[in-house]
Design a protein around this motif. Structure first.
Motif, PDB file in Angstrom:
ATOM      1  N   ILE A 422      -2.226 -10.058   8.680  1.00 13.92           N
ATOM      2  CA  ILE A 422      -2.291 -10.906   8.278  1.00 13.92           C
ATOM      3  C   ILE A 422      -1.865 -11.900   7.289  1.00 13.92           C
ATOM      4  CG2 ILE A 422      -4.728 -11.040   7.038  1.00 13.92           C
ATOM      5  CD1 ILE A 422      -5.334 -10.449   9.104  1.00 13.92           C
ATOM      6  N   ASP A 423      -1.521 -12.794   7.014  1.00 17.28           N
ATOM      7  CA  ASP A 423      -1.092 -13.715   6.030  1.00 17.28           C
ATOM      8  C   ASP A 423      -2.338 -14.308   4.938  1.00 17.28           C
ATOM      9  OD1 ASP A 423       0.781 -15.523   5.054  1.00 17.28           O
ATOM     10  OD2 ASP A 423       0.270 -17.576   7.339  1.00 17.28           O
ATOM     11  N   PHE A 424      -2.250 -13.443   4.185  1.00 16.86           N
ATOM     12  CA  PHE A 424      -2.512 -14.171   3.183  1.00 16.86           C
ATOM     13  C   PHE A 424      -1.378 -15.630   1.567  1.00 16.86           C
ATOM     14  CE2 PHE A 424      -5.544 -10.290   3.187  1.00 16.86           C
ATOM     15  CZ  PHE A 424      -6.195 -11.173   3.262  1.00 16.86           C
ATOM     16  N   LYS A 425      -1.715 -16.271   1.594  1.00 19.69           N
ATOM     17  CA  LYS A 425      -0.775 -16.900   1.354  1.00 19.69           C
ATOM     18  C   LYS A 425      -0.509 -17.617   0.301  1.00 19.69           C
ATOM     19  CE  LYS A 425      -0.441 -19.645   5.540  1.00 19.69           C
ATOM     20  NZ  LYS A 425       0.882 -19.969   6.177  1.00 19.69           N
ATOM     21  N   GLY A 426       0.644 -16.606  -0.541  1.00 20.07           N
ATOM     22  CA  GLY A 426       1.450 -16.598  -2.464  1.00 20.07           C
ATOM     23  C   GLY A 426       0.560 -15.157  -2.889  1.00 20.07           C
ATOM     24  N   VAL A 427       0.232 -14.139  -1.642  1.00 23.15           N
ATOM     25  CA  VAL A 427       0.084 -12.657  -1.853  1.00 23.15           C
ATOM     26  C   VAL A 427       1.013 -12.348  -3.508  1.00 23.15           C
ATOM     27  CG1 VAL A 427      -0.185 -10.044  -2.271  1.00 23.15           C
ATOM     28  CG2 VAL A 427      -1.628 -11.991  -0.469  1.00 23.15           C
ATOM     29  N   ASN A 428       0.451 -12.444  -5.125  1.00 31.38           N
ATOM     30  CA  ASN A 428       1.931 -12.032  -5.721  1.00 31.38           C
ATOM     31  C   ASN A 428       2.036 -10.085  -6.039  1.00 31.38           C
ATOM     32  OD1 ASN A 428       2.422 -14.576  -6.792  1.00 31.38           O
ATOM     33  ND2 ASN A 428       0.497 -14.588  -7.526  1.00 31.38           N
ATOM     34  N   LEU A 429       1.247  -9.930  -5.723  1.00 29.95           N
ATOM     35  CA  LEU A 429       1.628  -8.137  -5.793  1.00 29.95           C
ATOM     36  C   LEU A 429       0.944  -7.112  -5.532  1.00 29.95           C
ATOM     37  CD1 LEU A 429       2.766  -5.993  -8.068  1.00 29.95           C
ATOM     38  CD2 LEU A 429       0.646  -6.120  -9.127  1.00 29.95           C
ATOM     39  N   VAL A 430       1.508  -6.344  -4.591  1.00 30.28           N
ATOM     40  CA  VAL A 430       1.642  -5.517  -3.382  1.00 30.28           C
ATOM     41  C   VAL A 430       1.077  -4.273  -4.470  1.00 30.28           C
ATOM     42  CG1 VAL A 430       0.862  -3.628  -1.080  1.00 30.28           C
ATOM     43  CG2 VAL A 430       0.982  -6.570  -1.353  1.00 30.28           C
ATOM     44  N   VAL A 431      -0.074  -3.459  -4.011  1.00 27.91           N
ATOM     45  CA  VAL A 431       0.199  -1.931  -4.963  1.00 27.91           C
ATOM     46  C   VAL A 431      -0.154  -0.826  -4.625  1.00 27.91           C
ATOM     47  CG1 VAL A 431      -0.857  -0.435  -6.823  1.00 27.91           C
ATOM     48  CG2 VAL A 431      -0.810  -2.519  -7.817  1.00 27.91           C
ATOM     49  N   ASN A 432       0.889  -0.238  -3.586  1.00 29.45           N
ATOM     50  CA  ASN A 432       0.234   1.047  -2.867  1.00 29.45           C
ATOM     51  C   ASN A 432       0.098   2.062  -3.572  1.00 29.45           C
ATOM     52  OD1 ASN A 432       1.744   0.022  -0.386  1.00 29.45           O
ATOM     53  ND2 ASN A 432       3.180   0.509  -1.086  1.00 29.45           N
ATOM     54  N   TYR A 433      -1.487   2.337  -3.729  1.00 29.29           N
ATOM     55  CA  TYR A 433      -2.093   3.321  -4.635  1.00 29.29           C
ATOM     56  C   TYR A 433      -2.539   4.480  -4.232  1.00 29.29           C
ATOM     57  CZ  TYR A 433      -5.494   5.480  -7.944  1.00 29.29           C
ATOM     58  OH  TYR A 433      -6.713   6.030  -9.053  1.00 29.29           O
ATOM     59  N   ASP A 434      -2.328   4.298  -3.104  1.00 28.65           N
ATOM     60  CA  ASP A 434      -2.097   6.268  -2.029  1.00 28.65           C
ATOM     61  C   ASP A 434      -0.589   5.393  -1.291  1.00 28.65           C
ATOM     62  OD1 ASP A 434      -4.434   7.561  -3.045  1.00 28.65           O
ATOM     63  OD2 ASP A 434      -5.163   6.462  -1.310  1.00 28.65           O
ATOM     64  N   PHE A 435       0.418   6.783  -1.551  1.00 29.46           N
ATOM     65  CA  PHE A 435       1.434   6.867  -1.116  1.00 29.46           C
ATOM     66  C   PHE A 435       1.380   6.510   0.516  1.00 29.46           C
ATOM     67  CE2 PHE A 435       5.995   8.683   0.265  1.00 29.46           C
ATOM     68  CZ  PHE A 435       6.991   7.424  -1.063  1.00 29.46           C
ATOM     69  N   PRO A 436       2.250   5.537   1.243  1.00 30.80           N
ATOM     70  CA  PRO A 436       2.358   5.490   2.775  1.00 30.80           C
ATOM     71  C   PRO A 436       2.797   6.632   3.033  1.00 30.80           C
ATOM     72  CG  PRO A 436       4.021   3.985   1.904  1.00 30.80           C
ATOM     73  CD  PRO A 436       3.254   4.470   0.129  1.00 30.80           C
ATOM     74  N   GLN A 437       2.214   6.855   4.783  1.00 28.96           N
ATOM     75  CA  GLN A 437       2.157   8.251   5.721  1.00 28.96           C
ATOM     76  C   GLN A 437       3.943   7.673   5.906  1.00 28.96           C
ATOM     77  OE1 GLN A 437      -2.000   8.503   6.501  1.00 28.96           O
ATOM     78  NE2 GLN A 437      -0.929   9.464   7.684  1.00 28.96           N
ATOM     79  N   SER A 438       4.232   7.094   6.309  1.00 30.86           N
ATOM     80  CA  SER A 438       4.990   6.343   6.877  1.00 30.86           C
ATOM     81  C   SER A 438       6.065   5.415   6.391  1.00 30.86           C
ATOM     82  CB  SER A 438       5.371   6.581   8.575  1.00 30.86           C
ATOM     83  OG  SER A 438       4.189   4.654   9.021  1.00 30.86           O
ATOM     84  N   ALA A 439       7.579   5.098   7.051  1.00 30.36           N
ATOM     85  CA  ALA A 439       8.701   3.729   7.006  1.00 30.36           C
ATOM     86  C   ALA A 439       7.671   3.033   7.741  1.00 30.36           C
ATOM     87  CB  ALA A 439      10.080   4.362   6.937  1.00 30.36           C
ATOM     88  N   ILE A 440       7.490   2.855   8.458  1.00 33.36           N
ATOM     89  CA  ILE A 440       6.267   1.144   9.450  1.00 33.36           C
ATOM     90  C   ILE A 440       5.410   1.147   8.352  1.00 33.36           C
ATOM     91  CG2 ILE A 440       5.209   1.003  11.696  1.00 33.36           C
ATOM     92  CD1 ILE A 440       7.282   2.861  12.688  1.00 33.36           C
ATOM     93  N   SER A 441       4.038   1.749   7.841  1.00 27.31           N
ATOM     94  CA  SER A 441       3.572   1.646   7.199  1.00 27.31           C
ATOM     95  C   SER A 441       3.040   1.057   5.765  1.00 27.31           C
ATOM     96  CB  SER A 441       2.676   3.163   6.061  1.00 27.31           C
ATOM     97  OG  SER A 441       1.423   2.967   5.993  1.00 27.31           O
ATOM     98  N   TYR A 442       4.787   1.841   5.257  1.00 30.82           N
ATOM     99  CA  TYR A 442       5.061   0.747   4.125  1.00 30.82           C
ATOM    100  C   TYR A 442       5.609  -0.205   3.929  1.00 30.82           C
ATOM    101  CZ  TYR A 442       8.035   0.538   0.100  1.00 30.82           C
ATOM    102  OH  TYR A 442       9.057  -0.638  -1.218  1.00 30.82           O
TER     103      TYR A 442
END
Length: 532
Positions: A422-442
């Motif tokens: 998904i391409d959202f223009k100009g997202v400034n911050l991503v918060v991983n509230y729950d730790f990703p299960q894999s490097a690919i997910s991250y």
């Protein structure tokens, strides 16, 4: 330049032999391109006259048939490239753009959209959409697909993969036909399918090509027996929707004329089980049984089983990679933050809000239940927040995405659903509230920011329970150029079985709630009762 130099230039490439002069006549004539030709004349050739004059310096001068003197001009020296120089130039271009390729007879990367034979109207649409120069993946993927070659492409999130496969596919179709769908694009989520459909519609403007998206509404029309195949050229869909239609007894979905099968987010579609689409992809693959079909696999992350399958089944395939394999884009500032416990995550989020957020912000959690819980907690914190997950209707999801794009929603809480493409223009911050299960997910999660050359920031919360997967994520961060504490990289490396188990099953976490414990236990019992 003396007469000798002039003679040498005019007669370059001409070979004289004594035998050719014996019993015949020769004339050297100059054509309009400044090139010289030697013509052998027989005794009966009367239409060609030989005019040879010997100058005082002993060298012949040649004139045209009209007996007028030919003015010899000194040609400018133009740069020419031999094969070695051309190879060096291609390698230098690839190195500058971090492009790696493997395969036979790989075409050279383009440096401009004008460098390949793109249809004039498509070229106008590209400029109209705001694209001036091709990105690295577009530089290499477009000329490969323009030659009709099959491809496995891996490039970072936000690097322009969608345009990399849309441009050559649309260019190869050229004009609309009534044979049936000639291009099929498959992707894992409805949101990504709509995004591809939107870009494809803009790119095919005034070309006559027709694009069709299978949605919940259009699926009903097809199920009623309406034959869409003959009316459209390009089909965009998710695997589940297409397979549902193909399995109908009276289905009129025709995929026998498909020339291009594009699999976007191929690593996700190749996954087995509930979380993957391997079985559905197999049915689609068999339905597209044209002899001349070509296949292209695109993704932001590389997986071994996809690469092995492509190498075995895609004849003459070319593999293309951009940047380091399975790393995040270096435009994203990444940070790991220890929060102690699940309750500490909620405090950390509220601290971010108190310090002042710079929307738009995406917050990732591991399940839809946790998304609902976090939404209930943040609803009254004075920010415009909303959630998106699989339980919401398509209309609700579309409205949420539209509001987030328009800036009406500041913080969007989501699951893995929104981590793909998904391409959202100009997202400034991503918060991983729950730790990703894999490097690919991250990689896919934080890839929602730092897109199209814009900088971004990603914060990942972790607790003691996330320690087994910490080293994997820390390694990805280090490879992306971020500073990582040394102790994280020296943690014990998990074996493949444990690693696979961690990737396939999310850890059990405490509910996100500030309610007293007895209320939390009551809610858990209610949830358990509803699921039974």
């Amino acid at each position: 330049m003396d007469a000798h130099d002039i003679f040498r230039k005019l007669t370059s490439g001409v070979k004289f032999s004594k035998k050719s002069f014996a019993g015949s006549k020769l004339t050297v004539k100059q054509n309009f391109n400044g090139q010289t030709n030697v013509v052998k004349l027989g005794e009966d050739d009367e239409d060609v006259k030989i005019k040879e004059e010997i100058e005082d310096d002993g060298y012949p001068s040649f004139s045209a048939d009209n007996d007028e003197p030919v003015e010899v001009k000194e040609e400018e020296d133009k740069p020419t490239f031999n094969e070695e120089q051309l190879k060096e130039k291609v390698n230098r271009t690839r190195k500058q753009n971090s492009i790696t390729v493997s395969g036979k007879n790989v075409p050279a990367p383009i440096e401009s959209f004008d460098d390949c034979n793109i249809l004039p109207q498509v070229l106008k649409n590209i400029v109209k959409m705001g694209y001036s120069n091709p990105t690295p993946i577009q530089m290499q993927a477009i000329p490969i697909m323009m030659q009709g070659r099959q491809i496995l492409a891996c490039a970072p999130t936000g690097s322009g993969k969608t345009m990399a496969f849309l441009i050559p596919v649309i260019n190869s179709l050229k004009k609309p036909k009534s044979d049936g769908f000639r291009a099929l694009i498959v992707c894992p989520t409805r949101e990504l399918a709509r995004q591809i459909f939107r870009e494809c519609t803009q790119l095919t403007e005034q070309t006559g090509l027709r694009t069709y998206l299978i949605s919940k509404l259009t699926q009903k029309h097809i199920s009623k027996g309406e034959n869409i195949s003959k009316k459209c050229d390009i089909l965009i869909t998710t695997p589940n929707r297409l397979v549902y239609i193909l399995r109908q007894e009276d289905s009129k979905m025709d995929l026998k004329h498909v020339e291009w099968l594009i699999v976007d987010e191929s690593d996700k579609l190749f996954e087995v089980g509930v979380r993957g689409f391997r079985d559905q992809l197999g049915e689609i693959y068999r339905a597209c049984d044209s002899e001349n079909i070509k296949r292209a696999m695109f993704s932001a992350t590389h997986t071994v089983h996809v690469a092995k399958w492509c190498k075995k089944h895609l004849k003459g395939m070319i593999s293309v990679g951009v940047g380091h394999r399975n790393t995040a884009v270096n435009l994203v500032e990444q940070k790991l933050e220890f929060v102690g416990s699940e309750h500490g995550k909620l405090i950390a989020v509220r601290n971010l809000i108190h310090e002042g957020l710079h929307p738009p912000v995406l917050v990732f959690v591991q399940s839809k239940d946790r998304a609902k819980e976090l939404f209930s907690e943040l609803l009254y914190d004075g920010i415009n927040v909303d959630i998106i997950h699989s339980d919401r209707t398509q209309i609700q999801r579309d409205n949420v995405v539209r509001a987030f794009r328009e800036g009406k929603i500041w913080v969007l809480i989501c699951t893995e659903l929104m981590g793909r493409g998904i391409d959202f223009k100009g997202v400034n911050l991503v918060v991983n509230y729950d730790f990703p299960q894999s490097a690919i997910s991250y990689i896919h999660r934080i890839g929602r920011t730092g897109r199209a050359g814009r900088p971004g920031k990603a914060i990942t919360f972790f607790t003691e329970d996330d320690k087994p997967a910490l080293r994997t994520i820390a390694t990805v961060m280090r490879d992306s150029g971020c500073a990582v504490p040394e102790f994280m990289l020296s943690l014990k490396k998990q074996n493949k079985k444990v690693k696979r188990k961690l990737e396939q099953s999310a850890p059990v976490r405490q509910p996100i709630s500030t309610n007293p414990t007895y209320k939390t236990n009551v809610n858990k019992k209610k949830r358990k009762k509803n699921t039974e």
